[in-house]
Design a protein around this motif. Sequence first.
Motif, PDB file in Angstrom:
ATOM      1  N   PHE A 134      17.082   0.833  62.993  1.00 51.55           N
ATOM      2  CA  PHE A 134      17.374   0.723  61.564  1.00 51.55           C
ATOM      3  C   PHE A 134      18.824   1.122  61.334  1.00 51.55           C
ATOM      4  N   THR A 135      19.498   0.380  60.470  1.00 53.52           N
ATOM      5  CA  THR A 135      20.862   0.752  60.087  1.00 53.52           C
ATOM      6  C   THR A 135      20.870   1.046  58.595  1.00 53.52           C
ATOM      7  N   VAL A 136      21.568   2.113  58.234  1.00 53.88           N
ATOM      8  CA  VAL A 136      21.664   2.499  56.822  1.00 53.88           C
ATOM      9  C   VAL A 136      23.134   2.616  56.449  1.00 53.88           C
ATOM     10  N   ALA A 137      23.524   2.022  55.317  1.00 47.62           N
ATOM     11  CA  ALA A 137      24.894   2.194  54.823  1.00 47.62           C
ATOM     12  C   ALA A 137      24.819   2.604  53.358  1.00 47.62           C
ATOM     13  N   LEU A 138      25.587   3.626  52.992  1.00 47.37           N
ATOM     14  CA  LEU A 138      25.504   4.181  51.635  1.00 47.37           C
ATOM     15  C   LEU A 138      26.892   4.340  51.037  1.00 47.37           C
ATOM     16  N   ASN A 139      26.997   4.017  49.766  1.00 43.57           N
ATOM     17  CA  ASN A 139      28.275   4.158  49.056  1.00 43.57           C
ATOM     18  C   ASN A 139      28.148   5.212  47.957  1.00 43.57           C
ATOM     19  N   PHE A 140      28.856   6.315  48.113  1.00 43.97           N
ATOM     20  CA  PHE A 140      28.801   7.406  47.128  1.00 43.97           C
ATOM     21  C   PHE A 140      29.988   7.323  46.170  1.00 43.97           C
ATOM     22  N   SER A 141      30.353   6.134  45.703  1.00 41.49           N
ATOM     23  CA  SER A 141      31.529   6.073  44.832  1.00 41.49           C
ATOM     24  C   SER A 141      31.382   4.980  43.781  1.00 41.49           C
TER      25      SER A 141
ATOM     26  N   SER B 120      22.676  14.138  39.610  1.00 46.50           N
ATOM     27  CA  SER B 120      23.822  14.765  38.952  1.00 46.50           C
ATOM     28  C   SER B 120      24.774  15.348  39.990  1.00 46.50           C
ATOM     29  N   HIS B 121      24.213  15.796  41.115  1.00 43.47           N
ATOM     30  CA  HIS B 121      25.000  16.481  42.132  1.00 43.47           C
ATOM     31  C   HIS B 121      25.732  15.481  43.038  1.00 43.47           C
ATOM     32  N   PHE B 122      24.984  14.686  43.804  1.00 45.67           N
ATOM     33  CA  PHE B 122      25.625  13.709  44.697  1.00 45.67           C
ATOM     34  C   PHE B 122      25.723  12.318  44.068  1.00 45.67           C
ATOM     35  N   GLY B 123      24.980  12.088  42.974  1.00 45.10           N
ATOM     36  CA  GLY B 123      24.913  10.755  42.396  1.00 45.10           C
ATOM     37  C   GLY B 123      25.842  10.554  41.212  1.00 45.10           C
ATOM     38  N   ALA B 124      25.546   9.536  40.405  1.00 44.96           N
ATOM     39  CA  ALA B 124      26.481   9.093  39.356  1.00 44.96           C
ATOM     40  C   ALA B 124      26.051   9.491  37.951  1.00 44.96           C
ATOM     41  N   ALA B 125      24.993  10.340  37.843  1.00 45.52           N
ATOM     42  CA  ALA B 125      24.377  10.543  36.526  1.00 45.52           C
ATOM     43  C   ALA B 125      25.256  11.208  35.481  1.00 45.52           C
ATOM     44  N   GLU B 126      26.236  11.973  35.913  1.00 45.61           N
ATOM     45  CA  GLU B 126      26.985  12.738  34.914  1.00 45.61           C
ATOM     46  C   GLU B 126      28.123  11.946  34.268  1.00 45.61           C
ATOM     47  N   LYS B 127      28.414  10.780  34.812  1.00 50.16           N
ATOM     48  CA  LYS B 127      29.524  10.009  34.260  1.00 50.16           C
ATOM     49  C   LYS B 127      29.002   8.926  33.322  1.00 50.16           C
TER      50      LYS B 127
ATOM     51  N   LYS C 123      27.651   9.194  30.320  1.00 49.76           N
ATOM     52  CA  LYS C 123      26.478   9.472  29.482  1.00 49.76           C
ATOM     53  C   LYS C 123      26.831   9.275  28.015  1.00 49.76           C
ATOM     54  N   ASN C 124      25.865   8.807  27.210  1.00 50.09           N
ATOM     55  CA  ASN C 124      26.059   8.738  25.752  1.00 50.09           C
ATOM     56  C   ASN C 124      25.817  10.094  25.129  1.00 50.09           C
ATOM     57  N   ALA C 125      26.276  10.240  23.882  1.00 54.11           N
ATOM     58  CA  ALA C 125      26.045  11.510  23.190  1.00 54.11           C
ATOM     59  C   ALA C 125      24.547  11.784  23.050  1.00 54.11           C
ATOM     60  N   ASP C 126      23.734  10.748  22.920  1.00 58.96           N
ATOM     61  CA  ASP C 126      22.292  11.002  22.779  1.00 58.96           C
ATOM     62  C   ASP C 126      21.570  11.046  24.124  1.00 58.96           C
ATOM     63  N   GLY C 127      22.338  11.124  25.212  1.00 61.51           N
ATOM     64  CA  GLY C 127      21.717  11.352  26.513  1.00 61.51           C
ATOM     65  C   GLY C 127      21.495  10.096  27.346  1.00 61.51           C
ATOM     66  N   LYS C 128      21.760   8.924  26.784  1.00 66.59           N
ATOM     67  CA  LYS C 128      21.556   7.694  27.562  1.00 66.59           C
ATOM     68  C   LYS C 128      22.429   7.750  28.818  1.00 66.59           C
ATOM     69  N   PRO C 129      21.806   7.606  29.994  1.00 61.24           N
ATOM     70  CA  PRO C 129      22.599   7.772  31.212  1.00 61.24           C
ATOM     71  C   PRO C 129      23.581   6.623  31.446  1.00 61.24           C
ATOM     72  N   GLY C 130      24.608   6.894  32.235  1.00 66.41           N
ATOM     73  CA  GLY C 130      25.638   5.898  32.526  1.00 66.41           C
ATOM     74  C   GLY C 130      25.117   4.761  33.393  1.00 66.41           C
ATOM     75  N   LEU C 131      25.991   3.789  33.576  1.00 65.46           N
ATOM     76  CA  LEU C 131      25.663   2.536  34.238  1.00 65.46           C
ATOM     77  C   LEU C 131      25.050   2.728  35.641  1.00 65.46           C
ATOM     78  N   TYR C 132      25.566   3.675  36.408  1.00 68.78           N
ATOM     79  CA  TYR C 132      25.145   3.767  37.807  1.00 68.78           C
ATOM     80  C   TYR C 132      24.128   4.868  38.083  1.00 68.78           C
ATOM     81  N   TRP C 133      23.631   5.479  37.003  1.00 66.12           N
ATOM     82  CA  TRP C 133      22.605   6.524  37.187  1.00 66.12           C
ATOM     83  C   TRP C 133      21.458   6.003  38.061  1.00 66.12           C
ATOM     84  N   GLU C 134      20.922   4.846  37.654  1.00 62.85           N
ATOM     85  CA  GLU C 134      19.717   4.343  38.305  1.00 62.85           C
ATOM     86  C   GLU C 134      19.995   3.928  39.758  1.00 62.85           C
ATOM     87  N   ARG C 135      21.099   3.232  39.953  1.00 62.47           N
ATOM     88  CA  ARG C 135      21.383   2.752  41.308  1.00 62.47           C
ATOM     89  C   ARG C 135      21.644   3.925  42.253  1.00 62.47           C
ATOM     90  N   SER C 136      22.354   4.927  41.750  1.00 58.03           N
ATOM     91  CA  SER C 136      22.641   6.066  42.634  1.00 58.03           C
ATOM     92  C   SER C 136      21.359   6.841  42.960  1.00 58.03           C
TER      93      SER C 136
END
Length: 560
Positions: free
Chosen positions: A512-519, A335-342, A344-357
Amino acid sequence: MWWKEETVYQIYPRSFQDSSAVKSPNDGFGDIPGIISRLDEIKALGAGIIWLSPVYKSPDADNGYDISDYYDINPKFGTMADMEKLFAEAKKRGIKIIMDLVINHTSDEHEWFQKSRDPKSPYRDYYIWRPGKQIPGKKNMQPPNNWTGFFAGETWEFDSASGEFYLHLFDKKQPDLNYKNPKMTEEVKKILRFWLEKGASGFRCDVINIIYKTSLDDGKKSLTVQGLEHYKSQEGNHNVLKEFRRDVLDKYDCFTVGETVFVDLHDAKLLSNEDRKELNMLFFFDHLEVDRRVARFVPKKFRANKLLDVMTKWQQGLDWNAIYFENHDQSRIVSHFGAAEKGKNADGKPGLYWERSAKMIALFQFTLRGTLFIYQGQEIGMTNFDFKKIEELNDVESHGLNKLMKKFCIPKSLRWKWIKASSRDNGRTPVQWDDSENAGFTKGKPWLGVNKNYKYINYASQKKDGNSVLNFYKKMIAFRKSSKSLIYGDFQPVYADSRIMIYKRIYKNETFTVALNFSFGKARIPKKYAGLFNGEQIASASGEKVKDTLLPWDGVLLRS
Ligand code: TEU
């Protein structure tokens, strides 16, 4: 070193698992038999150490962080026999346990404090008692100084039995102990020995950099805790930590992680550099405050480059770090750095990118240098609560803040917006085990509301799904444990802008190389760094092969 290589799993007992065995059956509080019943899950996750938030006897003014007997167990959670069984059952599974050591303060219901209310008692000096100030024009005695507290309230409470005030940096039911009294310090050593002998493998030390109050002079004016300069990381504090180490901890195979509030890198080095023999590692707060102001109470825009800067400072600045994104005082990281808050359904179903984030953030955490701490529910991507009003909250801090903001005439809707994002109850809602009533946490009435998204986010369904957040955590924990480079490798930032970051971990001849997209947008990797992505792809949050563009909320780990 085992405590560098194992992942630590934090349990906040009252929200973990209720069993029917304790107190009134299904009383709505998690308990120790409940923890024992879930040890196999923790083992399967791959965690090797449990940090147990307080289970000691406590009137629960601050959910167990106000201890009234360090040698006994809160009946809500079970008995000492249950605790001994927990040590034994964990040991059978190769899991060690560290206890929460809350020794800046006790409960006001602790026997020491009750006795100390008598000015003639030998316990008087266990706490910090001072006469009030008589101010012309004011009828009542005024507090001894102008300090303000961590829960946005007063720091001195007048006790009519004594005719004096006592200091409490947190709630008034949490009086501060006096570390200038060697007799009291000896009592703390006894507590340490008691739990180490019982089978503990160390301690998470609550607010351990503020235990020694050098002076009680007035503090400089400050919007947050006023008076901090008189008790944060003082010489006396370092000496007490050295004493604990020398007299007790060094005699056992154990480690300590300090929770160090308002800590900067300079203080952190003094507190945790191995040659000083104080703490083994510490929790800092900087990274979780990159998008917050006034400590963590007011939100501001998130920028990935700011986060990478902060991480680089700590990764390169300390010999060893404690890496955490969640605990019982913080918002959920999806919810803080990820995509969970955008979305969401009224019954709580998380948005499309909850899981990936959630997976992208796991990738981030498991590729940092230090001991990793995950918090119950993080491994299934649990989100912030969905309560609608302040009355639904339990957290003393949220209520304190609400009162304070009201005094400053901040409108109700804004107060709620800020409290919603920062409340500690976000991390405290019960663990979502399955899709049965109350998420399988209790058959009674849960002490704090269950998030209604439990039908979509729960352990049982994720166990069955090979692509779930849970299974991603399992893979990352296992991979991390097997990789010296990820545990011990040097950290090197490569590139960041407001949305993405790239960094490397280097150990001997492995990189090791790490690349992350926070958007929510796709992000092209700058041409200059394209070469880095020719390596072997170990994992990605989307499950896709990454070439030159990161999908929304994707993250990738490559080896070369
Ligand atoms: O927390 C210390 C602490 O200062 C923060 O949790 C605080 O509430 C917040 O950062 C203010 O910005 C520890 C424990 O983790 C917490 O649960 C206890 O309430 C607190 O100490 C007192 O023991």
